[in-house]
Design an enzyme around this catalytic site. Structure first.
Site, PDB file in Angstrom:
ATOM      1  N   GLU A 299       0.561  -1.342   0.077  1.00 46.72           N
ATOM      2  CA  GLU A 299      -0.076  -0.032  -0.001  1.00 46.72           C
ATOM      3  C   GLU A 299       0.823   1.255  -0.112  1.00 46.72           C
ATOM      4  OE1 GLU A 299      -4.285  -1.321   2.073  1.00 46.72           O
ATOM      5  OE2 GLU A 299      -2.444  -0.926   3.597  1.00 46.72           O
ATOM      6  N   ASP A 377      -8.735  -8.404   3.463  1.00 50.84           N
ATOM      7  CA  ASP A 377      -8.524  -7.278   4.131  1.00 50.84           C
ATOM      8  C   ASP A 377      -9.515  -7.285   5.446  1.00 50.84           C
ATOM      9  OD1 ASP A 377      -7.351  -5.207   5.663  1.00 50.84           O
ATOM     10  OD2 ASP A 377      -7.932  -3.836   4.081  1.00 50.84           O
ATOM     11  N   GLU A 405     -12.721  -2.284  11.677  1.00 50.85           N
ATOM     12  CA  GLU A 405     -12.485  -1.398  10.490  1.00 50.85           C
ATOM     13  C   GLU A 405     -13.672  -1.596   9.409  1.00 50.85           C
ATOM     14  OE1 GLU A 405      -9.311  -0.751   6.750  1.00 50.85           O
ATOM     15  OE2 GLU A 405      -8.705  -2.219   8.585  1.00 50.85           O
TER      16      GLU A 405
END
EC number: 3.2.1.139
Length: 837
Positions: A299, A377, A405
């Site tokens: 990332e 993820d 998240e």
């Protein structure tokens, strides 16, 4: 084992609680004389050094017994003989030196401990000092739950690594943190007051977590300044008496960006020397540093691939620097490249195996590859990462996420252990033999000394730690599962409930049911059949936005079009991902008939009309599941409200607000996802619910003064795709309509948007009589990441109950904008009692 329960706690809600004590409340028990007879007269802690975990165990026992019994118990350190009931806590070696031999003590491994409460003298003995402290907390947990059983047993951890990761930034913000600012950092430095750090140390030690990485994996190299290394030493001094080691995340490019070198090539001699010197400096301040956590070439983060070096060479750079000090490297496997969705075989899920499989055996012995539980993820459901089955000669750890998240960001109740257990208990069938994931990452299956688990937690300064009282069950359960992954999610949950809220059976039953239903409900209204969490992956990772999943380079794709949906990950016709598993598992996922429905769209691209094993079509399952999930969310609120008066008012009201919000937001999710796929596929809901809301009054269809219609994007996050906003940020807007429903008592639901950057005010009136008002201050009340747009993140639904109206009455909403927030409004619904809409 004889179990004695004296369940007569001081019930009621007289004393407000803010959640700071977590499950270590040690609430007072009002118990019988027989219960009082269990109170020890003395505590003997076999180490007088104040920084030692055994000394800490003595203090914790003293404080805990004071809370539970209301009585003070003295502590001694230098003798073992006692004429009355006592608790002796220490290591086996300390006991043998001070007290002599002890029979029938089982073998203890790692941080294991033995506890014996059968005699008047309670023995709590650890293989080391951490184990003794864990045993002390175990003993207090039993007493705090009213359990005075006579027991004698040993328990050992499944693996040596039981870490938590905090994604705290040097400025005090926390990436994916929903419980307030950092307890460690502020304005580029370590905070002066470490009181909250000590409180966190207690919580972690009580669930047997043995290390904490204090800074973000997207690391800032300024942590390495002399001032901050001194501060890091202060943090370590606070954690040390609780047996919790400190670790740090590193930025790979630090030699260049911070150290002044012109390279960060891991094979360059100057870089090697630089990291060796920095490591030595860190250990001068933190002599028991656990090690490093490294996110490299992921990332946008720098890493060894920049110099065409392997990830193993990159990890070994740190391993060599740490080796003389006994530290380890946790090297994240979260590495992937940007991809082109038009390439049918491109697949981010394959990345971990593609990057790491060929490096198996090339990592140094003190390197542990930290692998996210699924290959994407932290989604609402994923298959286990196949990388666990491809590293035979490399130590691994599983990465879980306590901070929610993608899973409601603590504004939604989602109890996570049932999700985690789908991964931990999965049999990978390596070499056609039983190979449970938990046995692989722990090191048991491949006979490796290192292994274990790490969880992204992200506590903050909020007194609830995570942003919600109920979210703390996930942190508690993580510690339990890190120690013993065979533990039962329901049993752990109920221990947590008793420790946190007391013994009332109605409280126990209600929170148990709510929590156990929460993950299936969230999966139903956010994304099911293995399609991933259909949130906005480009922005906040919070509200609904299924279109954002496709046409991007991040690889979290659904490949949805007008006729079909799902990722074809087969070897025969797709990305080939299924072939990364051992043969038996690969064959199961390769065949659409043997792929479980709950992962169908993860592995196969099918028509919306494809029939599931249940007999439903894919699209009808979507419709039904989203309605079912939202319905459960309404029930979660009702269950909690049934506990009014049984839980202190402060915590009760805090949870009520979140469950009311979740009940509304689940409907926003339901409608957005169903409307999106209904629009895309053109296939109607067989029950004619989708797109039909007979109780709603669309704001754009009301008489508007100072308001104007606004087309919302994405379209599905507004009912009918249109909302209203004030004509300017200084203009008060009014929306008016005449009620056409029969006279009666209704619940009045309002859907509006709460944007970050303003706190608009609204009032709703019937015939000029105010029946409700509210402010757009979600950013101050809830925990999720706010939005500056009218979208699925800012969309909020609230309800005013028992509103009496007559046919022909005037319904009016007045919106006063503030800042950049133009008092946005989507719709109003007048609902007969019992109707959800």
């Amino acid at each position: 084992m004889r179990v004695l329960f004296f369940l007569a706690p001081l019930l009621g809600s007289a004393t407000a609680e803010n959640g700071l004590a977590g499950w270590l409340r040690h609430a007072s028990l009002s118990c019988s004389h027989q219960c009082q007879s269990k109170l020890p007269a003395n505590i003997i802690a076999l180490n007088a050094t104040e920084s030692s975990p055994v000394y800490t165990a003595g203090i914790e026992l003293q404080q805990g017994l004071k809370g539970i019994y209301g009585s003070h118990v003295d502590i001694s350190h230098d003798k073992c003989q006692t004429p009355s009931a006592a608790v002796i806590v220490g290591t086996l070696e300390q006991y043998r030196k001070t007290c002599g031999s002890l029979k029938d003590v089982p073998d203890l491994d790692g941080d294991g401990f033995w506890i014996d409460t059968k005699d008047t003298v309670v023995h709590i003995l650890g293989s080391n000092e951490k184990g003794a402290l864990y045993g002390a907390f175990e003993y207090l947990s039993m007493l705090a739950q009213g359990n005075f059983s006579e027991v004698a047993y040993a328990t050992n951890p499944v693996a040596p690594i039981r870490w938590v990761n905090e994604w705290d930034n040097m400025d005090g913000s926390i990436e994916r943190g929903y419980g307030g600012p950092s307890i460690f950092f502020k304005d580029g430095a370590i905070v002066e007051d470490l009181t909250r750090v000590k409180q966190y140390a207690r919580l972690l030690a009580s669930i047997r977590v043995n290390a904490v990485v204090v800074n973000n994996v997207n690391a800032n190299a300024t942590l390495l300044t002399t001032e901050n290394l001194e501060g890091l030493g202060r943090i370590a001094d606070v954690f040390r008496p609780y047996g919790v080691q400190v670790g740090v995340s590193l930025n790979y490019a630090s030699p260049e960006t911070f150290g002044g070198l012109d390279t960060f090539d891991p094979l360059d001699a100057s870089v090697i020397k630089w990291w060796t010197n920095i490591t030595d400096q860190i250990y001068e301040h933190v002599p028991d540093l656990a090690g490093y956590l490294v996110k490299a070439n992921s990332e946008g983060q720098p890493g060894p691939l920049t110099y065409n070096r392997t990830l193993a060479e990159g990890a070994n750079l740190f391993a060599n620097a740490l080796q003389p000090h006994g530290g380890i490297v946790m090297f994240r496997a979260f590495v992937y490249d940007q991809l082109n969705e038009t390439n049918w075989t491109a697949d981010r899920a394959k990345a971990a195996v593609e990057f790491f499989k060929e490096l198996d055996g090339k990592f140094d012995e003190n390197v542990v590859v930290q692998i996210k539980y699924g290959p994407i993820d932290f989604q609402v459901r994923e298959p286990v990462s196949p990388l666990f089955a491809n590293l035979f000669n490399t130590s691994t750890a599983i990465e879980l996420q306590v901070t929610q998240e993608y899973l409601g960001q603590q504004s939604h109740l989602v109890y996570l252990p049932p999700l985690w257990k789908t991964i931990l208990d999965f049999d990978l069938r390596i070499d056609h033999k039983a190979s449970l994931t938990r046995d692989v990452y722990s090191g048991k299956h491949f006979n490796r000394k290192l292994g274990g688990s790490a969880a992204v937690v992200n506590v903050g300064t909020n007194t609830t730690w995570l942003g919600s009282h109920l979210a703390m069950s996930n942190l508690y359960a993580y510690g339990r599962l890190a120690w013993d992954p065979t533990d039962d999610p329901k049993g752990m949950l109920q221990d947590w409930i008793r420790l946190t809220f007391g013994f009332d059976e109605k409280v126990l039953d209600a929170i148990t049911q709510m929590s156990m239903e929460s993950w299936p409900a969230y999966e139903n209204y956010s994304g099911n059949l293995g399609i991933q969490t259909l949130t906005d992956i480009l922005y906040t990772h919070y509200g609904p936005n299924p279109a954002s999943q496709d046409d991007n380079g991040w690889g979290q794709w659904t490949r949805a079009d007008r006729t079909s949906i799902g990722m074809d990950r087969t070897v025969s016709n797709g990305t080939g991902y299924s072939g990364q598993y051992p043969d038996e598992i690969a064959a199961m996922y390769e065949d659409i008939d043997t792929t479980p429905d709950n992962l169908l769209l993860w592995f196969h691209h099918v028509n919306y009309t494809h029939q599931l094993h249940s007999g439903k079509t894919v699209i009808q399952h979507f419709y039904d599941a989203h309605y079912s999930g939202a319905e459960t969310a309404q029930y979660l609120l009702a269950q909690w409200q049934s506990l009014k008066g049984k839980i202190d008012e402060e915590r009760y009201e805090h949870v009520v607000r979140r469950l009311e919000y979740q009940a509304g937001h689940s409907i926003i999710w339901r409608d957005a996802i169903n409307d999106f796929y209904h629009n895309l596929s053109g296939i109607p809901d067989q029950f004619k619910r989708v797109g039909r809301h007979p109780w709603r009054i669309e704001a754009e269809n009301m008489s508007l003064d100072g308001y104007r219609p606004y087309t919302v994007s994405p379209f599905e996050t507004a009912s009918g795709s249109v909302a209203i906003v004030t004509t300017s940020n200084e203009t008060v807007g009014t929306a008016t309509t005449n009620i056409k429903l029969p006279s009666g008592t209704y619940d009045l639901a309002v859907n509006y948007y709460d944007l970050y950057g303003g706190k608009s005010q609204w009032g709703v009136y019937v015939n000029d009589k105010k029946v409700g008002e509210w402010q757009g201050n979600n950013e101050d009340v809830f925990s999720h990441t706010p939005s500056i747009y009218l979208d699925g993140h800012s969309a909020t639904r609230l309800k005013f109950r028992d509103v009496k109206v007559k046919k022909g009455d005037t319904l009016k909403i007045i919106g006063k904008p503030d800042g950049v927030e133009p008092a946005p409004l989507d719709y109003v619904a007048l609902l007969p009692q019992g109707i959800v809409d």
